[in-house]
Design an enzyme around this catalytic site. Structure first.
Site, PDB file in Angstrom:
ATOM      1  N   ASN A  11      10.396  29.695 -36.417  1.00  0.00           N
ATOM      2  CA  ASN A  11      11.533  30.491 -36.883  1.00  0.00           C
ATOM      3  C   ASN A  11      12.789  29.687 -36.550  1.00  0.00           C
ATOM      4  O   ASN A  11      13.225  29.662 -35.402  1.00  0.00           O
ATOM      5  CB  ASN A  11      11.549  31.852 -36.168  1.00  0.00           C
ATOM      6  CG  ASN A  11      12.789  32.657 -36.543  1.00  0.00           C
ATOM      7  OD1 ASN A  11      13.515  32.300 -37.477  1.00  0.00           O
ATOM      8  ND2 ASN A  11      13.032  33.741 -35.820  1.00  0.00           N
ATOM      9  N   TRP A  12      13.317  29.036 -37.569  1.00  0.00           N
ATOM     10  CA  TRP A  12      14.475  28.158 -37.319  1.00  0.00           C
ATOM     11  C   TRP A  12      15.784  28.921 -37.183  1.00  0.00           C
ATOM     12  O   TRP A  12      16.819  28.327 -36.900  1.00  0.00           O
ATOM     13  CB  TRP A  12      14.586  27.122 -38.454  1.00  0.00           C
ATOM     14  CG  TRP A  12      13.536  26.063 -38.406  1.00  0.00           C
ATOM     15  CD1 TRP A  12      12.742  25.744 -37.341  1.00  0.00           C
ATOM     16  CD2 TRP A  12      13.159  25.167 -39.459  1.00  0.00           C
ATOM     17  NE1 TRP A  12      11.891  24.710 -37.662  1.00  0.00           N
ATOM     18  CE2 TRP A  12      12.134  24.342 -38.968  1.00  0.00           C
ATOM     19  CE3 TRP A  12      13.587  24.991 -40.773  1.00  0.00           C
ATOM     20  CZ2 TRP A  12      11.527  23.344 -39.739  1.00  0.00           C
ATOM     21  CZ3 TRP A  12      12.989  24.007 -41.547  1.00  0.00           C
ATOM     22  CH2 TRP A  12      11.975  23.199 -41.032  1.00  0.00           C
ATOM     23  N   LYS A  13      15.733  30.228 -37.440  1.00  0.00           N
ATOM     24  CA  LYS A  13      16.961  31.030 -37.327  1.00  0.00           C
ATOM     25  C   LYS A  13      18.073  30.358 -38.151  1.00  0.00           C
ATOM     26  O   LYS A  13      17.778  29.818 -39.221  1.00  0.00           O
ATOM     27  CB  LYS A  13      17.321  31.241 -35.854  1.00  0.00           C
ATOM     28  CG  LYS A  13      16.125  31.775 -35.057  1.00  0.00           C
ATOM     29  CD  LYS A  13      16.439  32.193 -33.651  1.00  0.00           C
ATOM     30  CE  LYS A  13      15.177  32.710 -32.982  1.00  0.00           C
ATOM     31  NZ  LYS A  13      15.401  33.203 -31.626  1.00  0.00           N
ATOM     32  N   HIS A  97      13.032  41.131 -36.624  1.00  0.00           N
ATOM     33  CA  HIS A  97      13.330  40.254 -35.482  1.00  0.00           C
ATOM     34  C   HIS A  97      14.387  40.927 -34.601  1.00  0.00           C
ATOM     35  O   HIS A  97      15.277  41.613 -35.106  1.00  0.00           O
ATOM     36  CB  HIS A  97      13.830  38.889 -35.974  1.00  0.00           C
ATOM     37  CG  HIS A  97      13.865  37.891 -34.862  1.00  0.00           C
ATOM     38  ND1 HIS A  97      14.895  37.831 -33.954  1.00  0.00           N
ATOM     39  CD2 HIS A  97      12.968  36.944 -34.484  1.00  0.00           C
ATOM     40  CE1 HIS A  97      14.632  36.883 -33.073  1.00  0.00           C
ATOM     41  NE2 HIS A  97      13.466  36.329 -33.358  1.00  0.00           N
ATOM     42  N   GLU A  99      16.912  39.838 -33.268  1.00  0.00           N
ATOM     43  CA  GLU A  99      18.305  39.499 -33.614  1.00  0.00           C
ATOM     44  C   GLU A  99      18.794  40.365 -34.770  1.00  0.00           C
ATOM     45  O   GLU A  99      19.982  40.703 -34.847  1.00  0.00           O
ATOM     46  CB  GLU A  99      18.403  37.999 -33.908  1.00  0.00           C
ATOM     47  CG  GLU A  99      18.312  37.197 -32.604  1.00  0.00           C
ATOM     48  CD  GLU A  99      17.621  35.851 -32.701  1.00  0.00           C
ATOM     49  OE1 GLU A  99      17.520  35.300 -33.802  1.00  0.00           O
ATOM     50  OE2 GLU A  99      17.164  35.366 -31.645  1.00  0.00           O
ATOM     51  N   GLU A 169       7.564  39.902 -29.087  1.00  0.00           N
ATOM     52  CA  GLU A 169       8.641  39.054 -28.582  1.00  0.00           C
ATOM     53  C   GLU A 169       9.503  39.859 -27.610  1.00  0.00           C
ATOM     54  O   GLU A 169      10.427  40.569 -28.042  1.00  0.00           O
ATOM     55  CB  GLU A 169       9.528  38.562 -29.729  1.00  0.00           C
ATOM     56  CG  GLU A 169       8.820  37.653 -30.706  1.00  0.00           C
ATOM     57  CD  GLU A 169       9.808  36.704 -31.407  1.00  0.00           C
ATOM     58  OE1 GLU A 169       9.584  35.487 -31.298  1.00  0.00           O
ATOM     59  OE2 GLU A 169      10.777  37.160 -32.015  1.00  0.00           O
ATOM     60  N   GLY A 175      14.927  32.784 -26.150  1.00  0.00           N
ATOM     61  CA  GLY A 175      16.025  31.843 -25.948  1.00  0.00           C
ATOM     62  C   GLY A 175      16.522  31.765 -24.513  1.00  0.00           C
ATOM     63  O   GLY A 175      17.557  31.170 -24.238  1.00  0.00           O
ATOM     64  N   SER A 215      10.571  31.830 -25.651  1.00  0.00           N
ATOM     65  CA  SER A 215      10.585  30.651 -24.776  1.00  0.00           C
ATOM     66  C   SER A 215       9.245  29.918 -24.713  1.00  0.00           C
ATOM     67  O   SER A 215       8.891  29.346 -23.677  1.00  0.00           O
ATOM     68  CB  SER A 215      11.073  31.017 -23.369  1.00  0.00           C
ATOM     69  OG  SER A 215      12.426  31.439 -23.427  1.00  0.00           O
ATOM     70  N   GLY A 236      11.110  29.732 -31.608  1.00  0.00           N
ATOM     71  CA  GLY A 236      12.491  29.502 -32.018  1.00  0.00           C
ATOM     72  C   GLY A 236      12.936  28.105 -31.617  1.00  0.00           C
ATOM     73  O   GLY A 236      12.669  27.114 -32.308  1.00  0.00           O
ATOM     74  N   GLY A 237      13.584  28.010 -30.466  1.00  0.00           N
ATOM     75  CA  GLY A 237      14.196  26.751 -30.024  1.00  0.00           C
ATOM     76  C   GLY A 237      13.279  25.540 -30.104  1.00  0.00           C
ATOM     77  O   GLY A 237      13.665  24.491 -30.629  1.00  0.00           O
TER      78      GLY A 237
HETATM   79  P1  13P Z   1      12.774  31.016 -28.592  1.00  0.00           P
HETATM   80  O1  13P Z   1      11.475  30.321 -28.823  1.00  0.00           O
HETATM   81  O2  13P Z   1      13.977  30.168 -28.797  1.00  0.00           O
HETATM   82  O3  13P Z   1      12.790  31.770 -27.302  1.00  0.00           O
HETATM   83  O4  13P Z   1      12.889  32.136 -29.755  1.00  0.00           O
HETATM   84  C1  13P Z   1      11.842  32.988 -29.968  1.00  0.00           C
HETATM   85  C2  13P Z   1      12.097  33.723 -31.218  1.00  0.00           C
HETATM   86  O5  13P Z   1      12.980  34.548 -31.303  1.00  0.00           O
HETATM   87  C3  13P Z   1      11.254  33.394 -32.380  1.00  0.00           C
HETATM   88  O6  13P Z   1      11.399  34.338 -33.380  1.00  0.00           O
END
Ligand code: 13P
Length: 260
Positions: A11-13, A97, A99, A169, A175, A215, A236-237
């Site tokens: 998930n590159w956001k 998600h 966010e 999640e 993050g 994470s 994500g990251g």
């Molecule tokens: P991180 O891997 O950056 O913690 O993000 C997780 C996430 O929100 C994937 O959708």
């Protein structure tokens, strides 16, 4: 289950231009050939979908979007429908998600409409759920996960088990560099399966994939994938860097093989 595969979702956001996404996809396409036990899904921004689709269409990599609107079309400035995502080559869409829930205050009712809109259009759904820190501290995690599943899946009466993935999640792990403990992940995933069974008694919840996000990195992937009930990751990251992303997938594949 020697045919068990691990689902590894990027998930590159709001990261990567179309060109950057394309370069990543091209590299991953080659590296994925050595990772037959991994199902990769790339979820770029909407602006990168078509480019990446063109690059990976002949490969085993799959494409997903990060969100959708439930309406088929209409006066919804800035929104994207399921049929538009299908036309860009998406097979998957992320819904709910944290966010979207907490930064953009997505109404709970929207998810009840997004899930059927996606499934009816042929898109597979990755539904994200998870508790915030205060809810975990209050011992309310199971209750929160159950309520989210009951709401978010409230618009459907059944689903094919290969069309819906639940991503657990925990919001406090996203993050933050603080990954959930394997025992916490195992417990939460068990709650997810139990709740799916309660909501949809005709569906075999052991066939529903439940993945973990928050994470995930090269140091913790092997232990997490070896945790009972974990079918993969939503990353994500660490999905932004091709080296880290592939190493996570490699570690997961190796840990899977060690199970057999
Ligand atoms: P991180 O891997 O950056 O913690 O993000 C997780 C996430 O929100 C994937 O959708």
């Amino acid at each position: 289950m020697s045919d068990r595969k691990v689902l590894v979702v990027a998930n590159w956001k709001m990261h990567k231009t179309p060109q950057e996404g394309l370069t990543f996809a091209r590299q991953l396409k080659t590296k994925a050939l050595n990772l037959p036990a991994v199902n990769f899904i790339l979820c770029p921004s909407a602006t990168g979908l078509l480019h990446i689709h063109g690059e990976i269409r002949e490969s085993a990599l799959e494409l997903g979007a990060q969100n959708l609107h439930f309406a088929e079309q209409g006066a919804f400035t800035g929104e994207i429908s399921a049929s538009m995502l299908n036309a860009c080559g998406c097979k998957w869409v992320i819904i709910g998600h944290s966010e979207r829930r907490y930064i953009f205050n997505e109404p709970a009712g929207d998810r009840q409409r997004k899930v059927p809109a996606a499934l009816n259009s042929g898109l597979k759904v990755i539904l994200c759920i998870g508790e915030v820190k205060a809810e975990r501290d209050a011992g309310a995690t199971a209750e929160v996960l159950k309520a989210q599943l009951a709401n978010d899946l409230g618009g459907i009466s059944r689903f094919p088990t290969d069309q819906l993935v639940i991503a657990y999640e925990p919001v406090w792990a996203i993050g933050s560099g603080v990954v959930a403990l394997p025992a916490q992940v195992e417990e939460a995933h068990a709650v997810v399966r139990e709740t799916i069974f309660q909501l949809f008694p005709s569906i075999s919840s052991k066939h529903v994939s439940v993945i973990y996000g928050g994470s995930v990195n090269i140091a913790n992937a092997a232990q997490l994938i070896a945790t009972p009930g974990v079918d993969g990751f939503l990353i994500g990251g660490a999905s932004l860097n091709i080296g880290d992303f592939v190493t996570i997938a490699q570690n997961a594949q190796t840990a899977l093989k060690a199970e057999h």
